[in-house]
Design an enzyme around this catalytic site. Sequence first.
Site, PDB file in Angstrom:
ATOM      1  N   VAL A  65     124.166  74.084  40.419  1.00  0.00           N
ATOM      2  CA  VAL A  65     123.548  75.391  40.661  1.00  0.00           C
ATOM      3  C   VAL A  65     123.379  75.572  42.167  1.00  0.00           C
ATOM      4  O   VAL A  65     122.901  74.668  42.855  1.00  0.00           O
ATOM      5  CB  VAL A  65     122.176  75.506  39.958  1.00  0.00           C
ATOM      6  CG1 VAL A  65     121.566  76.887  40.194  1.00  0.00           C
ATOM      7  CG2 VAL A  65     122.313  75.233  38.461  1.00  0.00           C
ATOM      8  N   ASP A 176     116.528  73.636  23.853  1.00  0.00           N
ATOM      9  CA  ASP A 176     116.533  72.722  25.002  1.00  0.00           C
ATOM     10  C   ASP A 176     115.369  73.031  25.935  1.00  0.00           C
ATOM     11  O   ASP A 176     115.527  73.051  27.163  1.00  0.00           O
ATOM     12  CB  ASP A 176     117.861  72.805  25.753  1.00  0.00           C
ATOM     13  CG  ASP A 176     118.103  71.579  26.650  1.00  0.00           C
ATOM     14  OD1 ASP A 176     117.470  70.531  26.385  1.00  0.00           O
ATOM     15  OD2 ASP A 176     118.907  71.665  27.586  1.00  0.00           O
TER      16      ASP A 176
END
Length: 370
Positions: A65, A176
């Site tokens: 990211v 998640d």
Amino acid sequence: MFFGWLTDTEYKAKNSKSKANLMTEAGDFDNNAPNLMVYRFSDIEVATNRFSFENKLGEGGYGPVYKGVLSDGREIAVKKLSKTSTQGFEEFKNEVMLTAKLQHVNLVRVLGFCIEREEHMLVYEFMPNKSLDYYLYDPMKRYMLDWEKRVEIIEGVTQGLLYLQEYSRLKIIHRDLKASNILLDEEMKPKISDFGMARIFSKDEVEANTHRIVGTYGYVPPEYVKKGLYSIKSDVYSFGVLLLQIISGRKTACLYGVHENLSLLEFAYGLWIQEKGMEFMDPTLDDTNSSCTLLKCKQIALLCVQENANDRPTMLEVSSMLRNETTPMANPKRPAFSKRTDENDELTRSNLKPEICSIDDSPISEVVGR
């Protein structure tokens, strides 16, 4: 080169078709959905300074990211699918489609995507204060999260899950939920991120089954690991684990107790039944002036991580308990994955003083059912 069982030519054809489908579906969102931008690779490359190391914010199961700054000055976060990632185009598409349809102050917003040069990238709003785990486990940064701030984070995550389960047009199971997927904005308000593994339920659907079990070790409930069953109670379980981490500053992958053989859940429960609950808490926290006490949060967390999914509260009930809108709470049963069943065994008799542990939490892309 092969992609799964596809030849290079077949993969390119499938990718081209998937890209066309995604572009079509993105344009077909109803009027309640935000507009998704389709970004050019060249613009993202410039915004991230060619994906420089200095702009790298982190890396997960999906890929790296990066922080970027668009030509108009807007800050963005770019999630780039790694070629070695166990996740693929379906997870990419899933996250684009789901998050584009979901709008809530406690969910990270996807601005758009890029599919070009065999790259798959998601573009998000930039969250300047990183993720919750960045603070919880650091001996100095944890002081930035006093009890008042942690209560705000708990309430924000609760509201985000309530929206997903009860109030959105879709019923979403995240699958998640964990500390690293709770991002913090400029005011340290929490936003749930990473919907690549999420699944849509119909409003009257109770549970579903999967043969591919995904998630992060320590946050996954037993019925999911053993049977592949998931429901809204799966996210309730993950929320309970997260809540234990928020109040204690402890990691799920560490072992605790004098003999260092207790999981985080067993350690928390053992101290609870010995009426030594405060020994579990982060010593930097002071809940004296808060209506939401540490012990109440611990009891709620232990109710959320019980073995039987039917014993766990719903997020509506969790919200009510946090806001003092309920009758006295039930006593929690033993947590999931507990190795002991006898109330008079070593777990209750032994000295449960925690030992120092340096093991990190271990995110995994797939866990194999027993």
